[in-house]
Write an enzyme that holds these catalytic residues in place. Structure first.
Site, PDB file in Angstrom:
ATOM      1  N   LYS A  37      -2.850  -8.883 -11.853  1.00  8.72           N
ATOM      2  CA  LYS A  37      -2.118  -7.774 -11.247  1.00  8.72           C
ATOM      3  C   LYS A  37      -2.204  -7.834  -9.728  1.00  8.72           C
ATOM      4  CE  LYS A  37      -5.957  -4.507 -11.791  1.00  8.72           C
ATOM      5  NZ  LYS A  37      -6.381  -3.206 -12.366  1.00  8.72           N
TER       6      LYS A  37
ATOM      7  N   TYR B 258      -4.597   0.509  22.288  1.00 10.31           N
ATOM      8  CA  TYR B 258      -4.046   1.856  22.230  1.00 10.31           C
ATOM      9  C   TYR B 258      -5.121   2.917  22.467  1.00 10.31           C
ATOM     10  CZ  TYR B 258       0.410   0.157  20.418  1.00 10.31           C
ATOM     11  OH  TYR B 258       1.624  -0.477  20.265  1.00 10.31           O
TER      12      TYR B 258
END
Length: 375
Positions: free
Chosen positions: A46, A266
């Site tokens: 998966k 940032y």
């Protein structure tokens, strides 16, 4: 998924060692067979084989002898079917409304998670006039998918609900297998054994990666490892018995000299305490390098450890390389983010998550290199 660039153009390279995946599968398979019982070992693919590539992993494991594969979504099953046409593929999320014809035509086996799905799949078998494999999923304590205890009792008391179906597997999923002392493990085992005893003749499966290490009582007929195949430690707190599978390297784009008390990135979440050198590296949260690793993560450059400073941005991270030799920190050189020096589990610890999230977050922009692909 974006096309993978040529290796020489790539700013970041994810290398997947399929030889290690195969070795991990063989190791787990042999653990199941240690008591001399005919225990089989599946593979959970998966989330694109936990981010590492379901197609090449499935092909290699099929070549190794693995015949049972588990996916979460039907489209994942379709992708696996395309590369291993003869494999047995089970869809854990079950049978969506109106999808029974597609499952029959694609040869996908649904994990039947409620009595409604059992009825729908039985009707499909009658409509197609052929026996269809069925996986009955019992919820023994997870409280997610699966038949409730009451539904399981109804099914056990009325086996005609399965008429026309070939009961390929009874399964459940462990809540806390990575914690061997947790009493829920034995409670679930007892509930599952009771159900299995009332459904004689059907193979059974309860052991996920960590469940395999709980011992032979949990092995039953089919083990379902996922994360352990890809190098995640199934025995937290103990030495990882699995081989490492993934390594991630990203290119240094620029090296900057900055003054003391200069902000980086940032919002200037980090400021230099001294004159410093900063390496700008081509990986960011768009590539699955989690924002939580800002001011926490580390990279390895030519056997030297360097700390991520400032925020992780979409495409870039910044690393303090002040104490590293200038000869090894240069534009064009690569830094290791995951690998022999820093496993997914170790990266996860810094990000306050688990290795599963680290691997499944790996993005589509990497050049992917596979070692030991099936021929």
């Amino acid at each position: 998924m974006l096309p993978s660039p040529q290796a020489h153009l790539a700013d970041a390279v994810l290398t997947v060692d399929l030889d290690a995946v195969a070795a991990n599968w063989r190791y787990l398979r042999d653990l199941g067979r240690a008591a001399g019982r005919p225990v089989d070992c599946a593979a959970v693919l998966k989330a694109d084989a936990y981010g590492l590539g379901a197609a090449p992993v499935a092909q290699r494991l099929f070549a190794e002898g693995c015949r049972h594969f588990f996916v979460a979504h039907a489209d994942e099953g379709v992708a696996v079917r395309a590369v291993v046409p003869d494999a047995w593929i089970c869809v854990l999320n079950g049978l969506p409304t109106g999808a029974d014809a597609d499952y029959v035509e694609l040869g996908l086996v649904p994990a039947l998670n409620d009595l409604g799905q059992v009825s729908t799949w039985r009707s499909a078998a009658q409509r197609y006039v052929q026996p269809l494999d069925a996986v009955v999923h019992l919820d023994t304590g997870m409280n997610r998918l699966g038949l409730t205890v009451d539904e399981a009792a109804l099914l056990a008391n009325d086996r005609m609900r399965l008429r026309g179906l070939r009961l390929a597997l009874l399964m459940s999923h462990l809540v806390s297998a990575e914690k061997p002392a947790d009493p829920i493990n034995r409670e679930q085992l007892d509930r599952f054994r009771t159900f299995v005893s009332r459904m004689p003749g059907a193979p059974a499966s309860v052991a996920n990666s960590s469940g395999i290490f709980l011992g032979g009582d949990f092995h039953f007929d089919l083990m379902r490892p996922g994360a352990a195949l890809y190098g995640i430690n199934p025995t937290p707190g103990a030495t990882n018995p699995m081989r490492q599978v993934a390594s991630l390297r990203a290119r240094i784009l620029q090296v900057r000299q900055i003054d003391a008390m200069t902000g980086v990135g940032y919002n200037h979440d980090w400021r230099s305490a001294r004159p410093s050198r900063i390496a700008v590296i081509a990986v960011g949260y768009a590539d699955g390098y989690l924002r939580a690793l800002g001011n926490r993560g580390e990279v390895m450059i030519d056997n030297h450890l360097a700390r991520v400073v400032g925020r992780v941005s979409m495409d870039l991270i910044t690393v303090d390389v002040t104490d590293l030799p200038e000869t090894v920190v240069r534009p064009g050189a690569f830094a290791e983010l995951i690998g022999a020096h820093q496993t997914p589990d170790q990266v996860a610890e810094k990000a306050h998550t688990n290795g599963y999230e680290i691997l499944t977050s790996l993005g589509a922009r990497y050049h992917r290199a596979y070692i030991g692909a099936a021929s």
